[in-house]
Design a protein around this motif. Sequence first.
Motif, PDB file in Angstrom:
ATOM      1  N   SER A 234      51.878  31.700 -39.545  1.00  0.00           N
ATOM      2  CA  SER A 234      53.282  32.292 -37.975  1.00  0.00           C
ATOM      3  C   SER A 234      53.782  34.115 -38.917  1.00  0.00           C
ATOM      4  CB  SER A 234      54.077  31.385 -37.956  1.00  0.00           C
ATOM      5  OG  SER A 234      54.822  31.112 -39.333  1.00  0.00           O
ATOM      6  N   LEU A 274      60.981  42.055 -30.772  1.00  0.00           N
ATOM      7  CA  LEU A 274      61.108  41.312 -29.372  1.00  0.00           C
ATOM      8  C   LEU A 274      59.364  41.128 -29.349  1.00  0.00           C
ATOM      9  CD1 LEU A 274      63.269  43.171 -27.283  1.00  0.00           C
ATOM     10  CD2 LEU A 274      63.602  41.065 -27.713  1.00  0.00           C
ATOM     11  N   LEU A 275      58.727  41.897 -29.440  1.00  0.00           N
ATOM     12  CA  LEU A 275      57.305  41.155 -28.973  1.00  0.00           C
ATOM     13  C   LEU A 275      56.076  41.054 -30.129  1.00  0.00           C
ATOM     14  CD1 LEU A 275      56.017  45.453 -28.980  1.00  0.00           C
ATOM     15  CD2 LEU A 275      56.196  43.901 -26.721  1.00  0.00           C
ATOM     16  N   LEU A 277      58.314  37.785 -31.000  1.00  0.00           N
ATOM     17  CA  LEU A 277      58.875  37.057 -31.042  1.00  0.00           C
ATOM     18  C   LEU A 277      57.613  36.281 -29.598  1.00  0.00           C
ATOM     19  CD1 LEU A 277      62.195  37.151 -31.751  1.00  0.00           C
ATOM     20  CD2 LEU A 277      60.653  35.813 -32.201  1.00  0.00           C
ATOM     21  N   SER A 278      57.607  37.731 -29.064  1.00  0.00           N
ATOM     22  CA  SER A 278      57.180  36.787 -27.583  1.00  0.00           C
ATOM     23  C   SER A 278      55.732  36.319 -27.799  1.00  0.00           C
ATOM     24  CB  SER A 278      57.416  37.830 -26.005  1.00  0.00           C
ATOM     25  OG  SER A 278      56.214  38.692 -26.825  1.00  0.00           O
ATOM     26  N   LYS A 279      55.461  36.853 -28.499  1.00  0.00           N
ATOM     27  CA  LYS A 279      53.893  36.684 -28.402  1.00  0.00           C
ATOM     28  C   LYS A 279      52.885  37.407 -27.653  1.00  0.00           C
ATOM     29  CE  LYS A 279      53.460  33.984 -32.387  1.00  0.00           C
ATOM     30  NZ  LYS A 279      55.490  33.569 -32.713  1.00  0.00           N
ATOM     31  N   ARG A 280      53.379  38.282 -27.582  1.00  0.00           N
ATOM     32  CA  ARG A 280      52.183  38.927 -25.825  1.00  0.00           C
ATOM     33  C   ARG A 280      52.005  40.023 -26.114  1.00  0.00           C
ATOM     34  NH1 ARG A 280      56.361  36.684 -20.558  1.00  0.00           N
ATOM     35  NH2 ARG A 280      55.639  34.435 -20.757  1.00  0.00           N
ATOM     36  N   ALA A 282      51.250  44.148 -26.023  1.00  0.00           N
ATOM     37  CA  ALA A 282      51.882  45.645 -25.191  1.00  0.00           C
ATOM     38  C   ALA A 282      51.588  46.471 -25.177  1.00  0.00           C
ATOM     39  CB  ALA A 282      53.785  45.509 -25.658  1.00  0.00           C
ATOM     40  N   ASP A 286      48.711  44.136 -30.094  1.00  0.00           N
ATOM     41  CA  ASP A 286      48.893  42.603 -30.340  1.00  0.00           C
ATOM     42  C   ASP A 286      49.420  41.735 -30.901  1.00  0.00           C
ATOM     43  OD1 ASP A 286      48.024  39.680 -29.589  1.00  0.00           O
ATOM     44  OD2 ASP A 286      45.513  40.292 -28.828  1.00  0.00           O
TER      45      ASP A 286
END
Length: 387
Positions: A234, A274-275, A277-280, A282, A286
């Motif tokens: 993680s 934010l990126l 923590l979101s794991k998404r 942008a 990645d």
Amino acid sequence: MTTDTFYASLPKVRDFSALSDPSVFAPLPGDWLLCCTDIVNSTGLVKAGRYKTVNMVGAAVIAAMRNALEGEAFPYVFGGDGASFAVPPGRRGTTQRVLGSLRSWTDAEYGVSLRAAVLPVSRIRAEGLDAQVARYAASEHADFAMFSGGGLAWAEAQMKAGAFEVAPAPQAPPPDLAGLSCRWSNTPARHGIILSVVAHPAPGASLQDFAGLAAELLEFAAELEDSGHPVPESGPRLRFPPEGLTLEAKASRGRLPLFLRQLYLLGHCAFAALLLLSKRPAGSFDPVHYLSMLRAHSDFRKFDDGLKMTLDCTPAIRDRIRHRLERAAAEGLVQFGLHEQDAAMVTCIVPSPVEDDHIHFVDGAAGGYTQAAANLAAAFVSGRKTA
């Protein structure tokens, strides 16, 4: 292969355990320069709780040289409280400028005194020692240099004695430290202990015999989860605001006022957090892939004229490592130091978060390699007095 392209032409070793074999190392060309740095009184800085600063300065040496050489491959190794590297003779002027600038910059920004020395590899061989290097591929996109032969340790001792010194350059512009960061919080041990291991061949010991010992130690570590890798899948912990924000601001502000750089980094870190923590994804970033590369490109074990490891370790494996090293020391094969703490720290060089060439230096969070080396030195002095 010419002498200038020596390191870029070296084959890459993909199995770390193979590095315990001395035959995978190649001698540096005799006209190359070996360069080393370390922090004065790093043990005192550790006791004062400034080990994150110590690591930042050590990594700054590598960041500054990588930027100055503009992508040219060269061998370097992070030592916790400093760094060492080698360059071809045509890079002498660049190297001396960078090191002189760094010495003045670290004193001005952090109140930390940095030593630096540059000497020809031929001088090491005149002492009956050698400077050999191997290139370990952590992935297709990043690799780390490994050193052997005893020459690096001799050069560091000469530097501490004041020989081959590169003088500070107080009028020089600040070094280019683009990409250097220390935003991650300390990573707690998952299996009880973060164990820092420093083991060097004893004077007169056979390098082949030491290689056998190193292979045994790596086998012990292989019994740990992920071979003792202290960074979880993680990734390291991330807190806001980052603990190392001011350290990074000082490293990257150039001639800007410190508070302006801090404000910029605060916003940048908030967006990055934010990126992550979101794991998404942008755009082209990645976060899941980035964290996987961070872990793959972490140098938690290395050969640096000996074996150094930062392990997330169980008490049982810690005891086996200690007992094997104590037995080898009694046989005159090794000098070693260990240090235990409850967390690891990561210092990063990230030229671009959307590329895969970022690298990450791992150390114990409460003294790490610096304290383990101090324990080694104390044991060596004690042994000489007893003898």
